[in-house]
Scaffold this motif. Structure first.
Motif, short mmCIF file in Angstrom:
data_model
loop_
_atom_site.label_atom_id
_atom_site.label_comp_id
_atom_site.label_asym_id
_atom_site.label_seq_id
_atom_site.Cartn_x
_atom_site.Cartn_y
_atom_site.Cartn_z
N GLY A 270 33.81 33.09 48.60
CA GLY A 270 34.27 34.12 49.54
C GLY A 270 33.95 35.55 49.17
N LEU A 271 32.67 35.87 49.00
CA LEU A 271 32.34 37.27 48.72
C LEU A 271 31.18 37.66 49.63
CD1 LEU A 271 32.91 39.69 46.66
CD2 LEU A 271 30.90 38.88 45.47
N PRO A 272 31.46 38.43 50.68
CA PRO A 272 30.42 38.68 51.68
C PRO A 272 29.29 39.53 51.13
CG PRO A 272 32.33 40.06 52.11
CD PRO A 272 32.70 39.16 50.97
N PHE A 274 26.20 42.14 51.86
CA PHE A 274 25.76 43.11 52.86
C PHE A 274 24.25 43.27 52.70
CE2 PHE A 274 30.28 43.86 52.79
CZ PHE A 274 30.57 44.16 54.10
N SER A 287 31.66 42.67 58.07
CA SER A 287 31.15 41.42 57.52
C SER A 287 31.62 40.32 58.48
CB SER A 287 31.71 41.16 56.12
OG SER A 287 33.04 40.69 56.20
N ASN A 289 32.85 37.63 57.65
CA ASN A 289 34.14 37.16 57.14
C ASN A 289 35.29 37.96 57.72
OD1 ASN A 289 32.83 35.33 55.56
ND2 ASN A 289 33.46 36.20 53.59
N GLU A 290 35.14 39.28 57.75
CA GLU A 290 36.23 40.10 58.30
C GLU A 290 36.40 39.80 59.79
OE1 GLU A 290 36.01 44.41 57.92
OE2 GLU A 290 37.73 44.66 59.25
N ASN A 430 33.22 34.51 44.68
CA ASN A 430 34.23 35.48 44.30
C ASN A 430 34.44 35.41 42.79
OD1 ASN A 430 36.69 36.85 43.91
ND2 ASN A 430 37.22 36.48 46.03
#
Ligand SMILES: Cc1cc2nc3c(=O)[nH]c(=O)nc-3n(C[C@H](O)[C@H](O)[C@H](O)COP(=O)(O)OP(=O)(O)OC[C@H]3O[C@@H](n4cnc5c(N)ncnc54)[C@H](O)[C@@H]3O)c2cc1C
Ligand SMILES: Cc1cc2nc3c(=O)[nH]c(=O)nc-3n(C[C@H](O)[C@H](O)[C@H](O)COP(=O)(O)OP(=O)(O)OC[C@H]3O[C@@H](n4cnc5c(N)ncnc54)[C@H](O)[C@@H]3O)c2cc1C
Ligand code: SF4
Ligand code: SF4
Ligand code: FES
Lengths: 495, 298
Positions: A270-272, A274, A287, A289-290, A430
């Motif tokens: 879970g670490l987007p 960019f 992102s 995810n957001e 993450n």
């Protein structure tokens, strides 16, 4: 795809089925049976609601589709499935109408068939090596194994749900499962069956991992994920939600102070990422995810009841070509965007998304700008997105891996107006668990390093799923979970 | 579920709640925060700093200001009620050491998150100066608590209704100009205040950490919603922060991002007021009554 109305497809399937009845089918006959399309909500309608797009086979369709399977002796489809479901076995039972038997066969190796049947990239897994598809010269003409799996699972759910697996008498051993995604849920079920006490620690307020916060309702109804979690609870698995291991409780403390005999780390990726282009922090750049978390888990699409706001968008750019990009684009459309464009650096051939999702997105009116990628996000003096500067690409010569990589076309840069940009170029691991757990070996991308049994560098700690594989798939995460669970059960048995 | 043990009203818009959270109380360090959700089905996730903790009783204290829908909902809960979800402790703890002379600058509600940091700095043997500011007298919080730990306390209000009539940057500048300038100046408050604190200390080379309050969703590094540019690279406040070198933060960019949902939230807030003008008043009444009760039982 046309004529995906349930009634039309069901009627056609009934006719085919009547023709097959009682006949001894030769392979030639089986190959002549038409592949069954999935009944779906009409594109024009579903683009404005959150309900599931694919409606599932009717019984006649399932029987007809199952009749297409050649029951190959060597069953090349089975190794294509990461959990090696006995595919000819269960498909044969569907063909003969024994759905209960089919469910039993699937259950031997897959605990979440209703989910996998919906979200597995079948065309790259079980259906890719299918003999029938090969014979008919098209993977889309392979036996629709995933749809059959879904049919069997849904039918069982509708008739009162799957039986609760038998749990062996208490052993007095305790296992901590960290993360309630598909990897963690699988480990919990398999370890609990042996009679060990299991507690799942989950950072969010709901179990399910990406299946609840990432994959949208219109592709995977949350009620299905909820049922799976409920089933675990009924097996006696305990959930400790809102608990971030590494912060609320350090991982070593679980083993040393809280009396757990083993732990499984299934914390996902879970670490987007960019793009690292100028303007990416402007208001209106999200992102995936957001964007998806706000919509799925926080249910921001329900303006009446949810308090989480969602950005009002008219022209949306989605960057990326995977499932995450498809989900973001289709979600933006459902939230009222007038135009949604997916920008992807390569062509449709190279897109990692499930074929069905790309097709559905196109039907719904999402526009695809292949061979293009932004070099800058443009904004106004209030720091709000106004568009993208986009570069066009062509496919270059194949490299050593045989993959043709995109080459920028000089002077092709142009500006396109957008008010929202959703970045869906992938997720990394993450680093929290690695950072807060001394002695846990990870690679340079923070993926936890494991051996063939999913064992980490720490005593009594196993890991699996996206935290080990990088962003992968639900079924691969489950496969790793099964392997880890077997090793944990063996370890506890000896202890 | 985390039970509210006690609730007090500190000012018109500011509430203090003490809630059960034994693990968090045990693990937390100054500078860390939690994410609370009054309602896990439909509610927002609200980041709040842990203002204090009691590991023996397993409780933490939060101090919050009602600004929008979710903080108003939170303010509706009373002692005995439960907050459905509390996640934490999140973020990196403040780096505490014996710097020498430490100045803590708290603005408005920022005084609450500043309190545990000031406490820790004092305990580490620093000479402690606290500057606290607010728009007006009614919004001053924790003055007695700060007075009890600070070697020097400077209170300022914008309108001069309490303490000195000044902005926090004025006494800060004077301290920097003194013969022995401070060794560190920690700033927590509205972004504009932190930005100008950074500008004040910059020419004097006084190290200035600031705690950022960006918009957050998960608080665990998963969404990137909290990102901010620091020294030219993108950082996630919830996992890389919340504290950063104020001299390197892109304050203007951060302030723009904070306003991303402003029109929507204002609309929601307005609906809350219109739909139940009386609801908010009733809430205020209830809160006053409970504050009076809490005060009376002492
Ligand atoms: C938008 C989207 C669409 C996708 N579509 C598909 C698809 O169609 N088909 C497919 O097969 N795959 C798809 N994937 C990928 C798939 O969802 C993942 O590969 C899979 O969910 C990985 O499972 P996991 O159990 O490893 O981790 P996750 O599902 O990520 O679950 C990890 C869980 O751990 C929790 N956690 C993290 N850190 C901690 C901690 N420190 N303490 C406690 N809990 C913690 C997280 O909150 C999360 O709930 C998609 C992914 C995304 C993002
Ligand atoms: C790490 C961290 C620690 C915090 N600690 C505290 C604390 O101890 N006490 C406290 O009262 N507040 C604290 N905040 C701020 C608090 O989270 C916000 O006030 C709250 O989220 C607003 O929610 P709401 O729904 O009531 O208002 P909303 O309706 O969401 O917003 C109302 C207005 O506030 C602005 N806003 C939204 N989110 C934030 C935010 N995160 N920070 C500042 N303004 C915001 C919006 O622009 C909007 O105009 C902290 C924030 C962070 C990130
Ligand atoms: S689990 Fe996935 S890969 Fe395996 S048979 Fe089912 S759909 Fe195919
Ligand atoms: S390869 Fe295809 S046709 Fe052969 S058994 Fe598997 S599903 Fe049936
Ligand atoms: S709040 Fe989601 S990454 Fe920080």
């Amino acid at each position: 795809m046309s004529g995906t109305s349930t009634a039309g497809l069901a009627e056609a399937a009934r006719k085919v089925l009547a023709g097959l009845d009682g006949k001894q089918l030769a392979n030639k006959d089986r190959m002549a049976i038409p592949a069954q399309d999935m009944p779906c909500q009409e594109p024009g309608i579903r683009a404005h609601n959150m309900d599931e797009v694919a409606l599932g086979y009717t019984e006649a369709q399932a029987r007809v589709e199952a009749a297409r399977c050649l029951q190959c002796k060597n069953a090349p489809c089975v190794p294509g499935c990461p959990v090696s479901i006995d595919i000819p076995g269960f498909v044969g039972l569907v063909a003969s109408g024994d759905y209960h038997g089919a469910a039993e066969v699937i259950r031997k190796t897959n605990l979440l068939p209703a989910i996998c049947g919906r979200v597995c990239p079948q065309e790259k897994q079980c259906q890719a090596p299918c003999t029938l598809g090969k014979a008919l010269k098209g993977v889309e003409r392979a036996v629709q194994i995933g749809r059959l799996e879904r049919y069997v699972a849904d039918r069982e759910r509708a008739s009162g749900g799957t039986p609760i697996p038998h749990v062996a008498p208490p052993t007095g051993k305790r296992v901590a499962v960290i993360g309630a995604g598909p990897a963690g849920l699988t480990v919990a079920a398999e370890v609990r069956r042996e009679g060990h006490e299991v507690v799942i620690f989950e950072a969010f307020q709901k179990p399910g991992g990406v299946m609840v916060y990432g994959i949208p309702e219109f592709r995977l109804p949350k009620a299905i994920v909820r049922e799976e979690a409920d089933k675990l609870e009924r097996m006696g698995v305990r959930f400790e939600l809102n608990t971030l291991i590494g912060r609320t409780i350090p991982l070593p403390a679980l083993l040393q102070e809280d009396g757990f005999d083993a732990a499984f780390v299934g914390v996902g990726a879970g670490l987007p990422k960019f793009m690292d282009i100028p303007g990416e922090n402007f208001v209106g750049v999200f992102s995936a995810n957001e964007y998806l978390t706000r919509c799925n888990m926080m249910r921001a699409w329900d303006r009446e009841r949810a308090s989480t706001p969602i950005y009002p968008s008219k022209r949306v750019a989605v960057l990326g070509g995977g499932n995450v990009a498809m989900d973001s684009a289709r979600m933006a459309l459902r939230l009222g965007a007038e135009e949604v464009r997916v920008l992807y650096r390569r062509t449709r051939e190279e897109m990692p998304a499930r074929a069905e999702e790309v097709e559905h997105a196109m039907e719904e009116g999402i526009v695809f700008d292949f061979l293009s990628s932004p070099t800058e996000v443009l904004g106004n003096d209030k720091g709000v997105v106004t568009g993208l500067r986009v570069m066009s690409y062509r496919l270059g010569d194949p490299d050593e891996s045989g993959r043709r990589s995109p080459v920028a076309i000089d002077g092709s840069e142009h500006e396109v107006h957008f008010d929202t940009v959703i970045v869906a170029v992938g997720n990394e691991s993450n680093p929290l668990i690695a950072k807060t757990t001394p002695g846990l070996n990870v690679d340079r991308k923070s993926h936890v390093l494991v051996d063939a049994s999913q064992k980490t560098s720490l005593d009594a700690v196993w890991a699996g799923g996206d935290i080990v594989l990088g962003a992968a798939t639900v079924i691969l995460a489950m496969g790793e979970g099964r392997r880890a669970a077997a090793a944990i059960n063996e370890y506890l048995g000896k202890k | 579920m985390n039970k509210i043990i006690a609730k007090t009203r500190l000012s018109d818009e500011v509430f203090r709640v003490e809630i059960e959270a034994p693990h968090i109380a045990r693990e937390r360090k100054p500078g860390q925060f939690v994410i609370v959700q009054a309602d896990v089905e439909w509610g927002e996730r609200v980041p709040l700093t842990i203002a204090d903790a009691d590991p023996h009783h397993g409780t933490i204290t939060l101090i919050f200001q009602t600004v929008g829908v979710s903080t108003h909902r939170l303010a509706e809960l009373e002692a005995g009620d439960s907050i459905e979800a509390v996640l934490g402790p999140l973020g990196n703890p403040t780096h505490i050491e014996r710097f020498g002379h430490a100045v803590c600058i708290g603005g408005g509600i920022g005084v609450a998150p500043m309190y545990p940091i000031a406490q820790a700095l004092k305990k580490a043997g620093n000479k402690l100066t606290v500057i606290m500011g607010a728009r007006t007298k009614d919004l001053i919080i924790l003055e007695d608590e700060m007075r009890a730990i600070a070697d020097e306390l400077i209170v300022v209000t914008d309108d001069g209704s309490w303490g000195r009539k000044a902005l926090v940057t004025e006494p800060l500048k004077e301290l920097c100009q003194a013969q022995h300038k401070p060794d560190i100046a920690v700033a927590i408050g509205p972004p504009v205040m932190m930005k100008f604190c950074a500008e004040t200390t910059r020419p004097f080379g006084v190290k200035t950490p600031a705690s950022l309050n960006t918009i957050m969703i998960d608080g665990t590094g998963m969404c990137g919603g909290c990102r901010v540019s620091v020294g030219g690279s993108t950082k996630f406040v919830c996992v890389d922060g919340p504290e950063f070198d104020a001299h390197l933060v892109d304050w203007d960019g951060m302030m723009l991002r904070l306003r991303a949902y402003k029109p929507l939230e204002d609309a929601a807030h307005k609906a809350l007021h219109e739909g139940g003008a009386c609801m908010l008043d009733t809430m205020a009444e209830l809160a006053r009554a409970s504050a009076a009760k809490a005060g009376g039982s002492k």
